[in-house]
Design a protein around this motif. Structure first.
Motif, PDB file in Angstrom:
ATOM      1  N   LYS A  32     -30.278 -19.691  -5.666  1.00 36.28           N
ATOM      2  CA  LYS A  32     -29.076 -18.928  -6.015  1.00 36.28           C
ATOM      3  C   LYS A  32     -28.705 -18.028  -4.843  1.00 36.28           C
ATOM      4  CE  LYS A  32     -29.110 -20.636 -10.073  1.00 36.28           C
ATOM      5  NZ  LYS A  32     -28.525 -21.939 -10.147  1.00 36.28           N
ATOM      6  N   ASN A  33     -27.433 -18.008  -4.504  1.00 37.26           N
ATOM      7  CA  ASN A  33     -26.947 -17.178  -3.411  1.00 37.26           C
ATOM      8  C   ASN A  33     -26.432 -15.872  -3.992  1.00 37.26           C
ATOM      9  OD1 ASN A  33     -25.970 -16.133  -1.087  1.00 37.26           O
ATOM     10  ND2 ASN A  33     -24.532 -17.774  -0.660  1.00 37.26           N
ATOM     11  N   THR A  34     -27.043 -14.770  -3.589  1.00 36.55           N
ATOM     12  CA  THR A  34     -26.631 -13.463  -4.105  1.00 36.55           C
ATOM     13  C   THR A  34     -25.888 -12.637  -3.075  1.00 36.55           C
ATOM     14  OG1 THR A  34     -28.773 -12.535  -3.487  1.00 36.55           O
ATOM     15  CG2 THR A  34     -28.544 -13.390  -5.735  1.00 36.55           C
ATOM     16  N   HIS A  40     -19.419 -16.457   1.224  1.00 33.69           N
ATOM     17  CA  HIS A  40     -18.110 -16.670   1.843  1.00 33.69           C
ATOM     18  C   HIS A  40     -18.220 -17.674   2.998  1.00 33.69           C
ATOM     19  CE1 HIS A  40     -14.102 -15.883   3.319  1.00 33.69           C
ATOM     20  NE2 HIS A  40     -14.604 -15.564   4.510  1.00 33.69           N
ATOM     21  N   ILE A  41     -19.255 -17.517   3.818  1.00 28.84           N
ATOM     22  CA  ILE A  41     -19.465 -18.450   4.932  1.00 28.84           C
ATOM     23  C   ILE A  41     -19.723 -19.857   4.401  1.00 28.84           C
ATOM     24  CG2 ILE A  41     -21.015 -19.041   6.845  1.00 28.84           C
ATOM     25  CD1 ILE A  41     -21.331 -15.997   7.284  1.00 28.84           C
ATOM     26  N   ILE A  45     -17.546 -23.245   5.180  1.00 28.88           N
ATOM     27  CA  ILE A  45     -18.163 -24.491   5.652  1.00 28.88           C
ATOM     28  C   ILE A  45     -17.812 -25.638   4.714  1.00 28.88           C
ATOM     29  CG2 ILE A  45     -20.377 -25.655   6.000  1.00 28.88           C
ATOM     30  CD1 ILE A  45     -21.450 -22.949   7.009  1.00 28.88           C
ATOM     31  N   ARG A  46     -17.893 -25.400   3.411  1.00 30.33           N
ATOM     32  CA  ARG A  46     -17.564 -26.425   2.423  1.00 30.33           C
ATOM     33  C   ARG A  46     -16.111 -26.887   2.570  1.00 30.33           C
ATOM     34  NH1 ARG A  46     -18.927 -23.646  -1.754  1.00 30.33           N
ATOM     35  NH2 ARG A  46     -21.109 -24.186  -1.572  1.00 30.33           N
ATOM     36  N   ASN A  47     -15.192 -25.925   2.747  1.00 35.31           N
ATOM     37  CA  ASN A  47     -13.780 -26.280   2.916  1.00 35.31           C
ATOM     38  C   ASN A  47     -13.564 -27.086   4.190  1.00 35.31           C
ATOM     39  OD1 ASN A  47     -13.104 -24.964   0.569  1.00 35.31           O
ATOM     40  ND2 ASN A  47     -12.429 -23.093   1.589  1.00 35.31           N
TER      41      ASN A  47
END
Length: 79
Positions: A32-34, A40-41, A45-47
């Protein structure tokens, strides 16, 4: 070794690789990213990756269309 033994080894290695991939995927997606900044980064990257894939598939569509047309043209006189 005969063909059946090679086939069984191939299938066994392929299934082991698939199982290992599933295990690694499950471990990676369980994190999990907290941190807001890293989230945001990751979204950026996903976009970017999705934009790249969209362009890549558009180019592949053109290449496949031309290749299919060339094969159909070459096969026109066969048969």
């Amino acid at each position: 070794m005969d063909v059946l033994q090679f086939s069984m080894i191939f299938i066994g290695v392929a299934l082991a690789g698939l199982a290992l991939t599933a295990i690694i995927f499950a471990r990676v997606t369980s994190f999990k990213n907290t941190d807001q900044r890293s989230a945001h980064i990751a979204q950026l990257i996903r976009n970017g990756a999705m934009t790249f894939l969209h362009k890549e598939y558009c180019i592949l569509l053109g290449v496949i269309t031309v290749a299919c047309a060339a094969i159909a043209y070459a096969m026109n006189g066969v048969g």
